[in-house]
Design a protein around this motif. Structure first.
Motif, mmCIF file in Angstrom:
data_model
loop_
_atom_site.group_PDB
_atom_site.id
_atom_site.type_symbol
_atom_site.label_atom_id
_atom_site.label_comp_id
_atom_site.label_asym_id
_atom_site.label_seq_id
_atom_site.Cartn_x
_atom_site.Cartn_y
_atom_site.Cartn_z
ATOM 1 N N ARG A 1 -10.776 3.787 22.005
ATOM 2 C CA ARG A 1 -11.883 4.524 22.603
ATOM 3 C C ARG A 1 -12.708 3.618 23.530
ATOM 4 N NH1 ARG A 1 -11.653 7.228 17.482
ATOM 5 N NH2 ARG A 1 -11.318 9.460 17.823
ATOM 6 N N LEU A 2 -12.938 2.391 23.104
ATOM 7 C CA LEU A 2 -13.672 1.452 23.963
ATOM 8 C C LEU A 2 -12.891 1.145 25.229
ATOM 9 C CD1 LEU A 2 -15.164 -1.069 21.386
ATOM 10 C CD2 LEU A 2 -16.436 0.473 22.881
ATOM 11 N N ALA A 3 -11.583 0.969 25.084
ATOM 12 C CA ALA A 3 -10.760 0.685 26.265
ATOM 13 C C ALA A 3 -10.777 1.860 27.233
ATOM 14 C CB ALA A 3 -9.331 0.372 25.829
ATOM 15 N N ARG A 4 -10.772 3.078 26.709
ATOM 16 C CA ARG A 4 -10.815 4.250 27.598
ATOM 17 C C ARG A 4 -12.145 4.313 28.349
ATOM 18 N NH1 ARG A 4 -9.077 10.481 26.322
ATOM 19 N NH2 ARG A 4 -10.105 11.433 28.120
ATOM 20 N N VAL B 1 -23.992 -2.262 23.320
ATOM 21 C CA VAL B 1 -22.588 -2.624 23.110
ATOM 22 C C VAL B 1 -22.451 -4.130 22.910
ATOM 23 C CG1 VAL B 1 -20.332 -2.773 24.235
ATOM 24 C CG2 VAL B 1 -21.601 -0.625 24.282
ATOM 25 N N ALA B 2 -23.174 -4.916 23.718
ATOM 26 C CA ALA B 2 -23.122 -6.377 23.563
ATOM 27 C C ALA B 2 -23.661 -6.796 22.199
ATOM 28 C CB ALA B 2 -23.915 -7.041 24.682
ATOM 29 N N ARG B 3 -24.738 -6.163 21.772
ATOM 30 C CA ARG B 3 -25.340 -6.533 20.493
ATOM 31 C C ARG B 3 -24.402 -6.201 19.326
ATOM 32 N NH1 ARG B 3 -29.454 -3.925 21.323
ATOM 33 N NH2 ARG B 3 -29.139 -2.034 20.085
ATOM 34 N N TRP B 4 -23.842 -4.993 19.316
ATOM 35 C CA TRP B 4 -22.976 -4.591 18.220
ATOM 36 C C TRP B 4 -21.643 -5.336 18.261
ATOM 37 C CZ3 TRP B 4 -25.421 -2.710 14.464
ATOM 38 C CH2 TRP B 4 -26.453 -1.777 14.619
ATOM 39 N N THR B 5 -21.121 -5.583 19.445
ATOM 40 C CA THR B 5 -19.834 -6.288 19.527
ATOM 41 C C THR B 5 -19.983 -7.730 19.085
ATOM 42 O OG1 THR B 5 -19.234 -4.862 21.403
ATOM 43 C CG2 THR B 5 -17.877 -6.789 21.032
ATOM 44 N N SER B 6 -21.113 -8.354 19.378
ATOM 45 C CA SER B 6 -21.353 -9.711 18.887
ATOM 46 C C SER B 6 -21.308 -9.732 17.364
ATOM 47 C CB SER B 6 -22.709 -10.210 19.386
ATOM 48 O OG SER B 6 -23.029 -11.452 18.806
ATOM 49 N N MET B 7 -21.908 -8.737 16.741
ATOM 50 C CA MET B 7 -21.916 -8.677 15.279
ATOM 51 C C MET B 7 -20.519 -8.412 14.729
ATOM 52 S SD MET B 7 -24.365 -6.366 12.808
ATOM 53 C CE MET B 7 -25.818 -7.018 13.653
ATOM 54 N N SER B 8 -19.755 -7.532 15.384
ATOM 55 C CA SER B 8 -18.408 -7.225 14.882
ATOM 56 C C SER B 8 -17.486 -8.426 15.002
ATOM 57 C CB SER B 8 -17.821 -6.024 15.624
ATOM 58 O OG SER B 8 -17.549 -6.345 16.972
ATOM 59 N N SER C 1 -29.210 10.181 25.561
ATOM 60 C CA SER C 1 -28.357 9.983 24.384
ATOM 61 C C SER C 1 -27.444 8.788 24.620
ATOM 62 C CB SER C 1 -27.519 11.236 24.138
ATOM 63 O OG SER C 1 -26.719 11.528 25.269
ATOM 64 N N PRO C 2 -27.037 8.103 23.567
ATOM 65 C CA PRO C 2 -26.184 6.926 23.742
ATOM 66 C C PRO C 2 -24.796 7.296 24.238
ATOM 67 C CG PRO C 2 -26.452 7.438 21.421
ATOM 68 C CD PRO C 2 -27.403 8.331 22.163
ATOM 69 N N HIS C 3 -24.197 6.377 24.982
ATOM 70 C CA HIS C 3 -22.831 6.560 25.477
ATOM 71 C C HIS C 3 -21.860 6.486 24.290
ATOM 72 C CE1 HIS C 3 -19.077 5.617 27.601
ATOM 73 N NE2 HIS C 3 -19.638 6.137 28.664
ATOM 74 N N PRO C 4 -20.727 7.205 24.359
ATOM 75 C CA PRO C 4 -19.750 7.110 23.267
ATOM 76 C C PRO C 4 -19.299 5.684 22.971
ATOM 77 C CG PRO C 4 -19.206 8.951 24.700
ATOM 78 C CD PRO C 4 -20.358 8.235 25.342
ATOM 79 N N ALA C 5 -19.266 4.823 23.976
ATOM 80 C CA ALA C 5 -18.869 3.436 23.735
ATOM 81 C C ALA C 5 -19.866 2.731 22.824
ATOM 82 C CB ALA C 5 -18.736 2.684 25.065
ATOM 83 N N GLN C 6 -21.147 3.046 22.992
ATOM 84 C CA GLN C 6 -22.154 2.446 22.117
ATOM 85 C C GLN C 6 -21.977 2.933 20.680
ATOM 86 O OE1 GLN C 6 -26.985 2.577 21.388
ATOM 87 N NE2 GLN C 6 -26.222 3.058 23.430
#
Length: 553
Positions: A230-233, A256-263, A337-342
């Motif tokens: 989904r992120l790649a799309r 996205v940067a904040r959550w991806t850093s945590m993941s 509203s947040p983007h689906p990627a977020q």
């Protein structure tokens, strides 16, 4: 992975055809009409898959000759099998149902599903929806489809030969023999044409919708791979300017940067935890991959830190920052509203956290001990945890590559309060000002560092998978897609991205706006100052004088 791929579908179709072949000699001559017509319909489906989505290439002679001759052989076999079906005549109404009927029907359904997998990567008007879509039109990918179609054609030719046994009607026998010879010739030409086929295309999955489902069920490894897809799309749509329905805003990119850093940090801890008690080669590879994930987490964290001094006035979501002081005026920003990627990046964090620490884990309560490795591995599909951990940095590379395009398109709405980039002569009471070009370039450099770190992380997981003896089927397909995307970005040039398509909707003009236009004689009104508290607002896209002189820096 439990997700069905193109290779799985064709392999299953071949198995069902072999079952139908075993039963075909025992089918009475009077009951063979359904077999002939089912085989005809199956070949039609194979022909449509190979010819699509650009059948004009074959009609105009642009496609390679061997591919065209392969389709011509299929077409002739379709015609002859249809004629044979008519000559067989209807079967007896009270005949028992034989295994071949279900087997042929299953084979056709499986090949149809393979076509659906391919079609899912294109949108309306053949717009590529995923990074893989642009590979499917290349010659190597089409050769792969020809090879798969040739294997099906060979099985159907053997089935057609079995139908000739005991047939005494001359014209019916001629139709079956001609259909078989056409299929044999098509098989030879198809296999010759597909000698340079891209075998990596067998790992192609169906494209997933960008939005997260309301209820996500299945092993954690499958859910993580779905998140990565989904992120790649979303990243692919952003990079190519096809995200007009829901564009990534600056606020989305910051989240996205904040959550991806945590993941990535959680994935690194997971790898370190799994390294305990592993054989030395696997343990060392786990530690290397964990270190690469920590580097990626730090790169994403640095990017998230840069966004702390930026606000996308066109799409804010943080409630404390809904009202800012811009150029001396209090401005209330709209709610979006947040983007689906977020949403997906957020879901990935919770999936990895729950896998490592248990379902009660949350970012706010992170002091839990990790679960035993013996409990973690059964939570994922067997052998699929490493492929899932590989897909995350692979999709992160694409997101980091596409993010500067989103920043470039949202630049007119992004304001900054960075002291390092503050223009000279700006009043002291003014906190926010339009984002300078130099700050945008620094943000792009941070994303370039993220892309490099994600690529290193993906390579480290592949090395770990090799040490553990685990296959990562999508690695080859992702390598081809990344090479294609990197070549496109280099061809466009630094800071240049495709323009978004024009909006096709009909503009709606309110009665108040219509009266204003009529009173002004149709002349455009000059834009006024920003609207104050409680009204919509878009800051000007150009910075003041001193900063404009430095645009080329």
């Amino acid at each position: 992975m439990t997700t069905t791929t193109l290779g799985h579908l064709y392999a299953a179709a071949a198995d069902r055809l072999r079952l139908a072949l075993l039963d075909a000699p025992h089918v009475p001559v009077g009951d063979r009409r359904d077999v002939a017509l089912a085989a005809r319909d199956l070949l039609r489906q194979v022909r449509d898959i190979v010819a699509g989505p650009e059948p004009d290439l074959f009609r105009t002679g642009i496609a390679p000759p061997a591919q065209r001759h392969f389709l011509e052989g299929l077409g002739q076999a379709v015609t002859e099998l249809g004629a044979a079906g008519d000559l067989f005549g209807p079967a007896a109404a009270d005949r028992p149902r034989r295994p071949h009927a279900d087997a042929l029907l299953d084979a056709r359904r499986l090949v149809t599903a393979a076509g659906d997998v391919l079609a899912s990567h294109w949108g309306e008007g053949l717009v590529p929806l995923t990074p893989y879509a642009e590979l499917l039109g290349k010659n190597g990918a089409r050769n792969h489809l020809v090879r798969q179609g040739a294997d099906v054609a060979w099985q159907v030719s053997r089935l057609t030969h079995a139908l000739t046994e005991g047939v005494g009607q001359p014209d019916l026998l001629d139709a079956l023999v001609l259909a078989r010879s056409s299929l044999e010739r098509a098989t030879i030409l198809g296999r010759r044409a597909s000698s340079a086929a891209e075998s990596d295309l067998s790992a192609l999955p169906a494209a997933l919708p960008a939005h997260q489902p309301d209820i996500a069920l299945g092993p954690v490894s499958d859910l993580l791979q779905a998140d990565a897809d989904r992120l790649a799309r979303a990243a692919h749509a952003t990079l190519h300017g096809q995200d007009h329905e829901h564009r990534l805003s600056g606020t989305d990119l910051a989240a996205v940067a904040r959550w991806t850093s945590m993941s990535r940090m959680l994935a690194g801890r997971l790898l370190l935890h799994l390294a305990e008690g592993a054989p030395p080669p696997v343990r060392d590879a786990c530690q290397e991959a964990a270190g690469a994930h920590r580097e990626a987490a730090m790169a994403w964290h640095a990017t998230s830190g840069a966004w702390r001094h930026l606000v996308d006035a066109g799409a804010p979501q943080d409630q404390p920052r809904r009202r800012i002081v811009y150029m001396g005026q209090s401005v209330e920003l709209p709610s979006t509203s947040p983007h689906p990627a977020q949403v997906t990046a957020h879901a990935t964090v919770f999936r990895i956290g729950a896998l490592l620490y248990g379902p009660q884990w949350t970012p706010e309560h992170s002091g839990l001990p990790p679960r035993p490795a013996g409990e973690i591995l059964p939570s994922a599909a067997p052998g699929d945890l490493l492929p899932a951990l590989y897909q995350l940095p692979a999709s992160g590379w694409l997101m980091a590559t596409a993010a500067p395009a989103a920043v470039s398109r949202a630049r007119a709405h992004i304001v900054s309060d960075s002291a390092d980039h503050r223009p000279e002569g700006l009043p002291e009471h003014t906190r926010y000002y339009p984002m300078p070009r130099r700050q945008e370039e620094e943000l792009a450099a941070l994303y370039a560092a993220v892309a490099a770190a994600e690529q290193t992380g993906a390579a480290a997981v592949l090395a770990l998978a090799e040490a553990a003896g685990t296959a990562v089927p999508r690695a080859g397909l992702d390598r081809l897609a990344q090479l294609r995307i990197a070549a496109q970005v280099q061809e466009w040039g630094p800071g240049i991205y495709p323009s978004p398509p024009p909006t096709l909707g009909v503009p709606v003009i309110s009665a108040r706006a219509a009266r204003a236009r009529s009173e002004s004689g149709g002349q455009r009104r000059r834009p006024g100052p920003p609207r104050v508290a409680g009204r919509s607002f878009t800051p000007p896209s150009r910075p003041p004088g001193p900063e404009r002189r430095g645009r080329g820096k």
